[in-house]
Design a protein around this motif. Sequence first.
Motif, PDB file in Angstrom:
ATOM      1  N   ILE A  37       0.841  -1.197   0.000  1.00 35.84           N
ATOM      2  CA  ILE A  37       0.000   0.000   0.000  1.00 35.84           C
ATOM      3  C   ILE A  37       0.876   1.246   0.000  1.00 35.84           C
ATOM      4  O   ILE A  37       1.745   1.411   0.854  1.00 35.84           O
ATOM      5  CB  ILE A  37      -0.930   0.032   1.221  1.00 35.84           C
ATOM      6  N   CYS A  93       1.095   5.349   0.311  1.00 36.91           N
ATOM      7  CA  CYS A  93       0.373   6.477   0.906  1.00 36.91           C
ATOM      8  C   CYS A  93       0.960   7.789   0.409  1.00 36.91           C
ATOM      9  O   CYS A  93       2.177   7.921   0.288  1.00 36.91           O
ATOM     10  CB  CYS A  93       0.450   6.425   2.433  1.00 36.91           C
ATOM     11  N   GLU A 135      -4.105   9.231   4.447  1.00 40.82           N
ATOM     12  CA  GLU A 135      -3.712   7.861   4.085  1.00 40.82           C
ATOM     13  C   GLU A 135      -2.740   7.273   5.105  1.00 40.82           C
ATOM     14  O   GLU A 135      -2.866   6.110   5.509  1.00 40.82           O
ATOM     15  CB  GLU A 135      -3.077   7.854   2.696  1.00 40.82           C
ATOM     16  N   GLN A 138      -4.411   3.997   6.420  1.00 39.50           N
ATOM     17  CA  GLN A 138      -4.061   2.788   5.686  1.00 39.50           C
ATOM     18  C   GLN A 138      -3.261   1.765   6.495  1.00 39.50           C
ATOM     19  O   GLN A 138      -3.576   0.563   6.444  1.00 39.50           O
ATOM     20  CB  GLN A 138      -3.305   3.154   4.399  1.00 39.50           C
ATOM     21  N   VAL A 160      -4.742  -2.042   7.005  1.00 36.11           N
ATOM     22  CA  VAL A 160      -3.993  -3.191   6.488  1.00 36.11           C
ATOM     23  C   VAL A 160      -3.666  -4.152   7.628  1.00 36.11           C
ATOM     24  O   VAL A 160      -3.772  -5.380   7.485  1.00 36.11           O
ATOM     25  CB  VAL A 160      -2.702  -2.720   5.786  1.00 36.11           C
ATOM     26  N   ARG A 166      -2.066   2.541  -4.685  1.00 36.36           N
ATOM     27  CA  ARG A 166      -2.525   3.666  -3.867  1.00 36.36           C
ATOM     28  C   ARG A 166      -4.036   3.704  -4.004  1.00 36.36           C
ATOM     29  O   ARG A 166      -4.586   4.192  -4.997  1.00 36.36           O
ATOM     30  CB  ARG A 166      -1.896   4.979  -4.322  1.00 36.36           C
ATOM     31  N   TYR A 186      -6.848   4.943  -2.031  1.00 33.56           N
ATOM     32  CA  TYR A 186      -7.735   6.080  -1.798  1.00 33.56           C
ATOM     33  C   TYR A 186      -6.891   7.323  -1.536  1.00 33.56           C
ATOM     34  O   TYR A 186      -5.963   7.284  -0.735  1.00 33.56           O
ATOM     35  CB  TYR A 186      -8.654   5.802  -0.612  1.00 33.56           C
ATOM     36  N   LEU A 239     -11.315   7.301   1.574  1.00 35.53           N
ATOM     37  CA  LEU A 239     -10.933   6.278   2.552  1.00 35.53           C
ATOM     38  C   LEU A 239     -12.158   5.771   3.305  1.00 35.53           C
ATOM     39  O   LEU A 239     -12.343   4.556   3.473  1.00 35.53           O
ATOM     40  CB  LEU A 239      -9.913   6.844   3.538  1.00 35.53           C
ATOM     41  N   TRP A 278     -13.326   1.886   2.617  1.00 36.03           N
ATOM     42  CA  TRP A 278     -13.111   0.892   3.669  1.00 36.03           C
ATOM     43  C   TRP A 278     -14.407   0.463   4.335  1.00 36.03           C
ATOM     44  O   TRP A 278     -14.572  -0.718   4.681  1.00 36.03           O
ATOM     45  CB  TRP A 278     -12.130   1.419   4.702  1.00 36.03           C
TER      46      TRP A 278
END
Length: 337
Positions: free
Chosen positions: A175, A177, A182, A186, A190, A266, A268, A274, A278
């Motif tokens: 991922i 950011c 983010e 993120q 994750v 990447r 969002y 986000l 999610w």
Amino acid sequence: MILVFVAISLCAIAIYSSKLRDSLACAPQLHAIVPSLDAVDSEFPTVSVIIPAYNEAENIQECITAVLDSTPLPDTKLDVWVVDDQSTDDTLLLAQSLQEALGDSRLKVLPGQPRPAQEIWLGKNWACSQGFEQAKGEFLLFIDADVRLKPQAIETAVQKAQLEQSDLLSLAPAITCGCLAEWLVQPLMVNNLAVGQDFQAVNNPETDVAFAAGPFMLFRRSAYEKLGGHRAVANQVVEDVELARRTKSAGLRLSYLLGGEFVSVRMYRSLSALWEGWTKNLYMGAQRDVGSMLYLASAMLVIYPLPWLCLVAVGYKSWVGVGNWLDLIAGGLAIVA
């Protein structure tokens, strides 16, 4: 009371950390396999890469370039299909401009057709289905426009699928950011996915546990056709997990690996994106179970913000002069947490 909350948080963090370590320790990873060019030319199967794109003007050119630059496979072995899903921005124009500028015969750009009026097609399923109808490969690789493939990603994934006799091989990408929102969200999300993921069960053909990551889905064509492809899951929001479930239900082989060495994404680019992305994925992944979602929200509250809230409470009590030695202990433990 503050000390009690801190103790609860510390216990939750200890359990969470232990599960995270155990999950990652059991997670299979895709490692580098460097095939010879002779082997690629003579024995390597044909591969079609399908990139559904809706309003991806910000991503599409970089995604295409990354795919083409990641592999020396010639047009006899590789075709890359960009399917514009009736975008309202310049996605189609940018893809066509890049196609003309590169002059790469492997790249095909398909203006997608309107969705059938009497059918329910959600998400990217309609674009993926149109791409499949044009693709010629023995293997079908579906990636999102925000994905970036690294060198040898396609060759390595296909060879792994062949070695494991996988009918669907999905890679969990690294991922990337790019903004504060983010970086705040993120890593936590994750980690939550990893904690709840039983990689051994997913990769065990004897269990019903299934999972897949939509940004990178590599199918054998025969398996994809047997499943009915994206048409069979046209009305599914989280089509990747549903395709994984159907793969196992059909007696086909599912492989799910960590693929950060070869794939990044990447997902969002803003706080609103986000939240929307999610909440949708977690809710659907929990089979629309409100209880599971509330449990997850409670666990996140206890693990992440609760120690900070306790620290603020200790600071406030000390500032107004009503703190005691138990509060000092709680503050120290909150800092440790």
